[in-house]
Scaffold this motif. Structure first.
Motif, mmCIF file in Angstrom:
data_model
loop_
_atom_site.group_PDB
_atom_site.id
_atom_site.type_symbol
_atom_site.label_atom_id
_atom_site.label_comp_id
_atom_site.label_asym_id
_atom_site.label_seq_id
_atom_site.Cartn_x
_atom_site.Cartn_y
_atom_site.Cartn_z
ATOM 1 N N GLU A 52 3.821 8.300 2.100
ATOM 2 C CA GLU A 52 3.538 7.954 3.499
ATOM 3 C C GLU A 52 4.435 6.779 3.843
ATOM 4 O O GLU A 52 4.237 5.672 3.342
ATOM 5 C CB GLU A 52 2.065 7.557 3.674
ATOM 6 C CG GLU A 52 1.101 8.713 3.477
ATOM 7 C CD GLU A 52 -0.369 8.266 3.487
ATOM 8 O OE1 GLU A 52 -0.634 7.098 3.844
ATOM 9 O OE2 GLU A 52 -1.209 9.088 3.121
ATOM 10 N N ILE B 222 0.843 -1.200 0.000
ATOM 11 C CA ILE B 222 0.000 0.000 0.000
ATOM 12 C C ILE B 222 0.881 1.254 0.000
ATOM 13 O O ILE B 222 0.660 2.198 -0.769
ATOM 14 C CB ILE B 222 -0.959 -0.013 1.211
ATOM 15 C CG1 ILE B 222 -2.007 -1.119 1.019
ATOM 16 C CG2 ILE B 222 -1.623 1.339 1.405
ATOM 17 C CD1 ILE B 222 -2.873 -1.377 2.241
ATOM 18 N N ALA B 223 1.930 1.253 0.850
ATOM 19 C CA ALA B 223 2.842 2.414 0.910
ATOM 20 C C ALA B 223 3.559 2.602 -0.428
ATOM 21 O O ALA B 223 3.710 3.731 -0.909
ATOM 22 C CB ALA B 223 3.850 2.226 2.043
ATOM 23 N N THR C 131 1.978 10.062 -3.420
ATOM 24 C CA THR C 131 1.663 10.320 -2.011
ATOM 25 C C THR C 131 2.664 9.556 -1.147
ATOM 26 O O THR C 131 2.643 8.324 -1.121
ATOM 27 C CB THR C 131 0.223 9.857 -1.684
ATOM 28 O OG1 THR C 131 -0.678 10.564 -2.538
ATOM 29 C CG2 THR C 131 -0.134 10.129 -0.235
ATOM 30 N N LYS D 101 1.127 3.974 -3.048
ATOM 31 C CA LYS D 101 0.869 5.401 -2.828
ATOM 32 C C LYS D 101 2.038 6.243 -3.315
ATOM 33 O O LYS D 101 1.847 7.282 -3.962
ATOM 34 C CB LYS D 101 0.609 5.663 -1.343
ATOM 35 C CG LYS D 101 -0.775 5.259 -0.892
ATOM 36 C CD LYS D 101 -1.014 5.682 0.559
ATOM 37 C CE LYS D 101 -2.455 5.373 0.952
ATOM 38 N NZ LYS D 101 -2.695 5.610 2.387
#
Ligand SMILES: Cc1cc2nc3c(=O)[nH]c(=O)nc-3n(C[C@H](O)[C@H](O)[C@H](O)COP(=O)(O)OP(=O)(O)OC[C@H]3O[C@@H](n4cnc5c(N)ncnc54)[C@H](O)[C@@H]3O)c2cc1C
Length: 137
Positions: free
Chosen positions: A105, A94-95, A103, A98
């Motif tokens: 994070e 997921i990181a 994005t 992103k």
């Protein structure tokens, strides 16, 4: 490893020195090696897995890696680590996804592993040192 000669419910292990050990069952702990050939061919840094940063980025800005194969810095453990767990594969991905979309994070989860072994649910959080104190509840 062979069937026990006198007991159909047991097995017998014979060691290199010829000694034997009878048991109810055997567990094969084989382990794994990360499949990094593709990353190596691409010229990406590999050291016990594909070396990535907190966002899953390799030293080639076009290439990201995550999951079992990724050697990443763990903010919790304060060292690099390559984890082999379902939760790590999902949340690091997921990181990385992103970051690919702009994005940033950082992936900073506390290592968490769960498994169902027959009727027992096993959960491990963090890093378990070899000399950890055992509490059975
Ligand atoms: C027997 C077993 C039991 C497990 N039990 C648990 C458990 O109880 N709990 C838990 O949390 N975790 C468990 N795990 C670990 C968990 O399955 C892994 O951590 C997780 O699947 C890792 O996901 P991944 O996407 O990083 O890698 P993978 O699931 O291994 O996926 C990588 C994929 O990449 C493909 N691939 C590799 N090289 C190439 C290439 N050059 N080109 C194209 N494709 C390629 C592979 O074929 C594979 O499909 C278990 C693992 C095993 C083997």
């Amino acid at each position: 490893l062979e069937d026990h000669p006198n007991d159909a419910n047991r097995i017998r292990a014979t060691f290199a020195d010829g000694s034997t050990l009878d048991a109810d069952f055997a567990v094969a702990g084989i382990g794994l090696a990360p499949h990094t050939a593709l990353a190596e061919a691409a010229g990406v840094k590999v050291e016990d897995g594909i070396v990535v940063d907190h966002f899953g980025a390799t030293d080639d800005p076009r290439i990201f890696a995550c999951g079992d194969v990724a050697n990443h810095p763990s903010a919790w453990l304060k060292r690099r680590v390559r984890l082999e767990s379902w939760a790590n594969a999902q949340n690091q991905a997921i990181a990385a996804a992103k970051a690919l979309l702009g994005t940033f994070e950082p992936y900073a989860d506390i290592p968490w592993f769960w498994s169902d072994q027959y009727d027992v649910n096993l959960q491990i959080l963090g890093d378990i040192p070899a000399d950890a104190q055992l509490a059975v509840r």
